[in-house]
Design a protein around this motif. Structure first.
Motif, short mmCIF file in Angstrom:
data_model
loop_
_atom_site.label_atom_id
_atom_site.label_comp_id
_atom_site.label_asym_id
_atom_site.label_seq_id
_atom_site.Cartn_x
_atom_site.Cartn_y
_atom_site.Cartn_z
N THR A 134 0.83 -1.20 0.00
CA THR A 134 0.00 0.00 0.00
C THR A 134 0.87 1.25 0.00
O THR A 134 0.59 2.22 -0.71
N ALA A 150 2.22 1.82 -3.28
CA ALA A 150 1.12 2.31 -4.11
C ALA A 150 0.92 3.80 -3.88
O ALA A 150 0.69 4.56 -4.82
N ALA A 209 1.06 6.25 -6.93
CA ALA A 209 -0.22 6.80 -7.39
C ALA A 209 -1.08 7.09 -6.17
O ALA A 209 -1.99 6.33 -5.84
N LEU A 233 -3.35 9.32 -5.48
CA LEU A 233 -4.78 9.56 -5.69
C LEU A 233 -5.54 8.25 -5.86
O LEU A 233 -6.60 8.05 -5.29
N ARG A 234 -4.94 7.38 -6.68
CA ARG A 234 -5.58 6.09 -6.91
C ARG A 234 -5.77 5.34 -5.59
O ARG A 234 -6.80 4.73 -5.34
N THR A 235 -4.76 5.41 -4.74
CA THR A 235 -4.83 4.71 -3.46
C THR A 235 -5.98 5.26 -2.61
O THR A 235 -6.71 4.50 -1.97
N ARG A 236 -6.12 6.58 -2.61
CA ARG A 236 -7.25 7.18 -1.90
C ARG A 236 -8.57 6.68 -2.43
O ARG A 236 -9.48 6.36 -1.66
N PHE A 237 -8.68 6.63 -3.76
CA PHE A 237 -9.97 6.30 -4.36
C PHE A 237 -10.30 4.83 -4.29
O PHE A 237 -11.38 4.43 -4.71
N ILE A 238 -9.38 3.98 -3.84
CA ILE A 238 -9.83 2.62 -3.56
C ILE A 238 -10.03 2.43 -2.06
O ILE A 238 -10.21 1.32 -1.59
N GLY A 239 -10.02 3.52 -1.32
CA GLY A 239 -10.49 3.44 0.06
C GLY A 239 -9.44 3.43 1.15
O GLY A 239 -9.75 3.11 2.29
N TYR A 240 -8.18 3.75 0.80
CA TYR A 240 -7.16 3.81 1.85
C TYR A 240 -7.04 5.24 2.37
O TYR A 240 -7.01 6.18 1.58
N LYS A 241 -6.94 5.36 3.67
CA LYS A 241 -6.73 6.68 4.23
C LYS A 241 -5.22 6.94 4.22
O LYS A 241 -4.49 6.55 5.13
N ASN A 294 -2.97 8.14 7.18
CA ASN A 294 -2.68 7.20 8.26
C ASN A 294 -1.52 6.28 7.91
O ASN A 294 -0.70 5.94 8.77
N PHE A 295 -1.45 5.88 6.66
CA PHE A 295 -0.37 4.99 6.25
C PHE A 295 0.97 5.73 6.30
O PHE A 295 1.96 5.20 6.78
#
Ligand SMILES: Nc1ncnc2c1ncn2[C@@H]1O[C@H](COP(=O)(O)OP(=O)(O)OP(=O)(O)O)[C@@H](O)[C@H]1O
Ligand SMILES: [Mg+2]
Lengths: 291, 380
Positions: free
Chosen positions: B243, B246, B250, B252-260, B263-264
């Motif tokens: 993650t 990722a 990318a 933005l892509r990571t945000r849009f599949i639901g990762y905050k 926090n990471f």
């Protein structure tokens, strides 16, 4: 203690009966399974539309990208959105997914979830998935890992650190890999894929998320005709269980999938109807010929 | 391979890591045998052993290598170029330094049973509150993790939430370490001002001057490096590691599949800061001093150069880079001190121009070439 909890139950029952106060009830949300998300709203699409945009305006440095746009997407509907370049199609998706905040207007997911107040990841977890216009995948990860990352599951930090794929999850990834036809490239790095394959991979990631609403921005750019047919097939098969919103320039493709078409022009809806109705609409003809 | 038997599952594909840890274990065992066991059992055969100053020098390098791993985690994997990582290292070092100061007791120049010399010198009558607890090693160990971790948490929480990225973030980390340096230079901070903390005597009651204590600290540094490496490898091989990469590639892509995403970033940043703190804590008893110079913005930049030269995003590359550059530094500052900065600059430019993936990339290229040759032979 006991009487208090009894009273609480009664109040909860009353609230449940009276659906006006639905948003005050904290319920186990089917779209938040396994997550401990921050918002307590339940998706309520009981009145038909799953997505509401009302009088949404967005301007960039004075340029009006969306101008009092109103749009309603029904539960399970497949909707195509067309419009000339710069009509505001992508901006509309940005507004729905929280990337761009509207200047004015309402954006609701179901009856209760105010998308303008939610963070991008919460919107994604709540059940809105998106494919970007320019295929955006994780270049250094393999096809498999791309799908794994997108998979619907608890996306909290600690869970992500210790999680191991269950066999059901592996099956699901393999299933999606089959649907998008990339099973042979399972371990290939995603940046080595062709443009069309990247599009497919991104659609696959969308499938892994299992969202209630899929926003698909120009899915067939760079695809061959066979690939296009397969995409059309896939998107139509998704409708019903999911709502699908497709932005596309390719009119043949739109004709092959759409029941309902919305024409966007200069940031607002120009016409709405079936493909034939829309194509015979005088205003639409002017806009497209005037280009 | 049999060697996999000695390593956890998630390291089986990590050839570089396995070689590195094996070498580390070998050197440590040799040092223990030749410098510790043999002199203990056969006092007259002790002429073979490595001089203790070299053991301590090596131990120092190992701490710096651990620091390099910490930076590689956030930079190589998460794309956060922190140019303030030496600050976390120094904070860990100061925590250890405070414990070592308390260990001096009444053996200081002024013989005060509680106050360190510099406080007596400044006419302070009692210990400032933040020195409380540092007489206990357990408390100190906790602080070594907590202080850098907390600073990283607060800093990360503010910057990642406001989505500061790239150069801006790097500049802010530089500002952070610079501000800390200025603060620690002040006598009023109660941490020794520009002299820092030094003249340590004991650790846990053992004399820091004795050979065996030094060998134990060296071994602990090696163990810390190995454990830090294994923990970091576990993280980057986990889904969290994927993650984080990722997010680097990318966001933005990571945000849009639901990762905050915040926090990471925050999690990996805090973990990395704690690792740096441990490295600093082990470094201080071996060099015998900690002063505000460790916060110098240049130190953090140099650290980034080690990782770049070794090859980022590999973990073992960071270790190799830290060892090569620091060995070169020791050599140059001994032989040609005025040339060191030029040598470092040249090393950096050459590696960014010709070895974008660092020394590790060079190995990989060589490996690929031999593999290609084999393929050609087969197909011919
Ligand atoms: N971040 C931004 N800053 C400034 N202008 C923007 C921004 N995003 C979009 N725009 C402008 O808003 C208008 C609408 O853009 P949008 O991308 O929504 O169009 P579109 O309908 O998706 O077009 P296309 O068919 O080319 O994809 C364009 O004129 C674009 O230049
Ligand atoms: Mg667009």
């Amino acid at each position: 203690m006991n009487s208090f909890s009894q009273m609480q139950d009664k109040v909860r029952d009353v609230l449940r009966r009276d659906r006006t106060f639905n948003h005050t009830i904290v319920e186990e949300n089917i779209f938040l399974q396994g997550t401990h998300s921050v918002h307590h709203n339940t998706l309520d699409a009981s009145h038909g539309p799953v997505l509401y945009l009302e009088d949404v305006s967005v301007s960039f440095d004075g340029f009006q990208a969306l101008n009092k746009l109103s749009l309603y997407i029904d539960d399970g509907e497949l909707r195509c959105i067309i419009g000339p370049n710069g009509a505001g199609k992508t901006t509309m998706m940005d507004v729905i997914t929280g990337k761009t905040r509207p200047d004015t207007g309402l954006v609701y997911f179901g009856q209760t979830m105010d998308l303008t107040q939610m963070a991008e990841h919460d919107i994604a977890i709540a059940g809105i998935g998106r494919k970007f216009q320019k295929p955006t995948i994780f270049p250094e990860h393999s096809v498999w890992e791309n799908l794994e990352l997108a998979m619907k599951t608890d996306k909290g930090v600690w869970h992500t650190l210790f999680t191991v794929l269950t066999s059901e999850q592996k099956d699901r990834i393999e299933e999606v890999m089959l649907i998008i036809g990339l099973q042979e490239l399972c371990y290939a790095r995603a940046d080595l894929l062709s443009h069309g394959q990247k599009q497919w991979l991104e659609i696959g990631m969308l499938l892994m998320q299992d969202p209630r609403v899929l926003l698909v921005d120009e899915p067939v750019a760079g695809m061959t005709h066979q690939e296009m047919d397969r995409t059309a097939e896939l998107l139509t098969s998704l409708a019903g269980k999911h709502s699908v919103v497709v932005v596309e320039h390719d009119m043949d493709f739109v004709r092959s999938i759409a029941s309902q078409v919305t024409v966007l022009h200069e940031g607002s809806v120009l016409a709405e109807g079936t493909m034939d109705e829309v194509q015979n609409n005088q205003k639409v003809i002017e806009v497209y010929l005037g280009e | 391979m049999i060697i996999n038997y000695f390593f956890p599952q998630f390291m089986h594909k990590d050839t570089g890591g396995k070689i590195l840890l094996s070498l580390l274990a070998l050197v440590t065992i040799m040092v223990i045998i030749f410098n510790f066991l043999i002199p203990l059992l056969l006092p007259e055969a002790s002429s073979w052993h490595m001089p203790t100053y070299m053991v301590t020098l090596l131990g120092k390098y190992l701490c710096l290598a651990l620091l390099a791993i910490a930076l590689d985690l956030v930079w190589g994997y998460c794309g956060i170029l922190s140019l303030g990582h030496a600050a976390f290292f120094a904070l860990g070092g100061y925590a250890m330094g405070m414990y070592l100061m308390r260990q001096i007791g009444d053996r200081g120049v002024y013989g005060d049973p509680v106050l360190p010399d510099f406080m007596v010198f400044l006419n302070w009558s009692e210990l400032p509150w933040y020195w409380y607890g540092f007489e206990s090693f357990a408390f100190t160990a906790l602080m070594i993790l907590l202080v850098p971790g907390l600073l990283a948490y607060v800093f990360g929480w503010m910057t990642f939430r406001s989505r500061v990225t790239g150069v801006y973030l790097s500049i802010m980390t530089q500002a952070l370490t610079y501000a800390l340096m200025l603060a620690f230079f002040r006598n009023e901070m109660g941490l020794g001002g520009n002299n820092g903390l030094t003249d340590f005597k004991d650790i846990l009651g053992f004399s820091l001057q004795s050979d065996s204590t030094r060998i134990v600290i060296f071994s602990l540094s090696a163990a810390a490096l190995a454990m830090g490496y294994i923990a970091s490898r576990f993280i980057v091989e986990s889904k969290l590691g994927k993650t984080v990469v990722a997010i680097r590639d990318a966001e933005l892509r990571t945000r849009f599949i639901g990762y905050k995403v915040e926090n990471f970033k925050l999690w990996i940043f805090v973990f990395s800061a704690m690792l740096a703190g441990v490295a600093g804590a082990l470094y201080v008893p071996q060099v015998g001093i900690i002063n505000p110079g460790e916060f110098s913005p240049l130190n953090s930049i140099e650290l980034a150069i080690w990782v770049a030269i070794g090859g980022r995003g590999t973990l073992f590359g960071a270790v190799i880079g830290a060892l090569i550059v620091n060995y070169a530094k020791t050599y140059f500052t001994g032989a040609l001190p005025e040339l060191w900065l030029f040598a470092l600059g040249t090393l950096f430019i050459v590696s960014t121009l010709y070895l974008p993936k660092g020394v590790v990339g060079l190995f990989e290229r060589f490996q690929n070439r031999t593999e290609n040759n084999k393929l050609e032979e087969k197909t011919a």
